[in-house]
Design a protein around this motif. Sequence first.
Motif, mmCIF file in Angstrom:
data_model
loop_
_atom_site.group_PDB
_atom_site.id
_atom_site.type_symbol
_atom_site.label_atom_id
_atom_site.label_comp_id
_atom_site.label_asym_id
_atom_site.label_seq_id
_atom_site.Cartn_x
_atom_site.Cartn_y
_atom_site.Cartn_z
ATOM 1 N N ARG A 1 0.828 -1.207 0.000
ATOM 2 C CA ARG A 1 0.000 0.000 0.000
ATOM 3 C C ARG A 1 0.862 1.258 0.000
ATOM 4 N N GLU A 2 1.948 1.234 0.773
ATOM 5 C CA GLU A 2 2.843 2.391 0.827
ATOM 6 C C GLU A 2 3.516 2.610 -0.530
ATOM 7 N N ILE A 3 3.957 1.531 -1.152
ATOM 8 C CA ILE A 3 4.596 1.644 -2.466
ATOM 9 C C ILE A 3 3.601 2.186 -3.489
ATOM 10 N N HIS A 4 2.390 1.685 -3.451
ATOM 11 C CA HIS A 4 1.376 2.105 -4.416
ATOM 12 C C HIS A 4 1.054 3.594 -4.282
ATOM 13 N N LYS A 5 1.031 4.085 -3.039
ATOM 14 C CA LYS A 5 0.748 5.504 -2.798
ATOM 15 C C LYS A 5 1.956 6.382 -3.080
ATOM 16 N N GLY A 6 3.142 5.761 -3.194
ATOM 17 C CA GLY A 6 4.344 6.555 -3.345
ATOM 18 C C GLY A 6 4.733 7.263 -2.064
ATOM 19 N N THR A 7 4.410 6.646 -0.928
ATOM 20 C CA THR A 7 4.709 7.267 0.361
ATOM 21 C C THR A 7 6.197 7.560 0.482
ATOM 22 N N HIS A 8 6.517 8.778 0.864
ATOM 23 C CA HIS A 8 7.916 9.168 1.067
ATOM 24 C C HIS A 8 7.965 10.043 2.320
ATOM 25 N N ARG A 9 8.948 9.824 3.178
ATOM 26 C CA ARG A 9 8.965 10.526 4.451
ATOM 27 C C ARG A 9 10.385 10.674 4.975
ATOM 28 N N PRO A 10 10.630 11.759 5.709
ATOM 29 C CA PRO A 10 11.950 11.955 6.298
ATOM 30 C C PRO A 10 12.091 11.352 7.687
#
Length: 462
Positions: free
Chosen positions: A334-343
């Motif tokens: 799910r994170e990959i599909h959303k393109g989740t990116h965080r510091p």
Amino acid sequence: MSESLAGCAPTGRAHRLFELSAPVHPDVHLLETSAGRHVLLVNGNRMFTVGPETHHRLDRARLDPDPAVLPRLLGELGLAAPQFVDDTPLEAPPVRALSLAVAQKCNLGCTYCYAQQGSFGGLSKNMPTDTALAAVDLLFRDAGPGERVNLSFLGGEPLMNRPVIHAATERAVALSARGGVPVTFSITTNGTMVTADDAEFFEQHGFAVTVSLDGEQEAHDLLRPYQSGRGSFAKVLANVTPLLAAQRAMQVSARVTVTPSNLDLKATLDAFVDLGFHGVGFSPLLNSPTGKGEMAAADLEVMLERMVACGEEFERRVVAGRRYPFTNLVNSLREIHKGTHRPYPCGAGAGYLGVSADGELAACHRFVGDDNGAMGDLGRGIDPKRRLQWLSDRHVHRQQPCQGCWARYMCGGGCHHEVIERGRPACDYIRGWLHYCLGAYGRLLAERPDWFGAVPAARGRT
């Protein structure tokens, strides 16, 4: 170079993933699957399927000593984008999640417990009702209509202070209705004290219930005995089985802490799925107060192999249209599909804080009683200087060796508590697992795109 792992010796499969996931360039990561060739652009965690020639050009560009070559190629391919994550730390983000250590005591004697059998190294204590209500008030204080908040109960064993759980939940429900602020509830329990009344209460308020279970009976009893030494598995199962049958609004999941003593992950996953858990997740033990049970490099290699075996079963079942609630992979996909990116790896010290039984505020539940994560107290409020310093120091751009790692915006630098206490012994494991997850994503997106819903614009072919 094909990355098929079929037929590899057990230890060779994980080692191969270590090799395939090793950092080559901080801004791009390449992989191949049965669905084709793929590129992960680290800026924004954008994944694309590309043709052989483009894949080859990207491979050469990431190895070129001239730092201008790769950005120039990305521009030519139409893949350049403004930087999604800069060096600026979050500043005074609103608190939208709190975990209350309502009982800093426990009836179990888990030797690896970060909370040192629930007391966090101090005297055993319960959170007073007034402290819990003040924490709930803080959570809702500046939340506007429609802004969702979460209230969690942890310990120790939180059900050793059941009245405060009820009082805090009821206050949150009232404030939610008054301000139009949706609230969700969660609790992490060892399962030994769960009753039928608890099941009714959790169902009424739609709790996410996480039960700590470290495998089937032999493994669990070894790692999670009562303080007397007697095993707890039979009691947990007797208590939780009715909970599993009752779940409708509530969701009951199992969390397995993985040590060198309970690495039979597939058998554990299958057993817990068959019992009816909504989800089953695994977490390696990277830091314990005594050092007992911590995972070494060789253990993490075995764990990666076993995690991939669980993932492959997940892929088979999804393609066949069957459910297999392997939480680690479900969440990663799910994170990959959303393109989740965080510091950051999580909301600790930002939108999420922990509250001790005495009303002290901490970066998260693991920093209760720990000066490293002190954030103020309920009486004086959040300490803005401590919080800003934390968010500045913990930013992934200030972490090493994260700056040169392609996975930095996926893992956020790793659990703050574990990194501060032990460093980063699991980087190879984390990258290997994420590399596998990216491959699984490519395969499942090709075979079962409906599982993901609508494909976002950042996913596609070029």
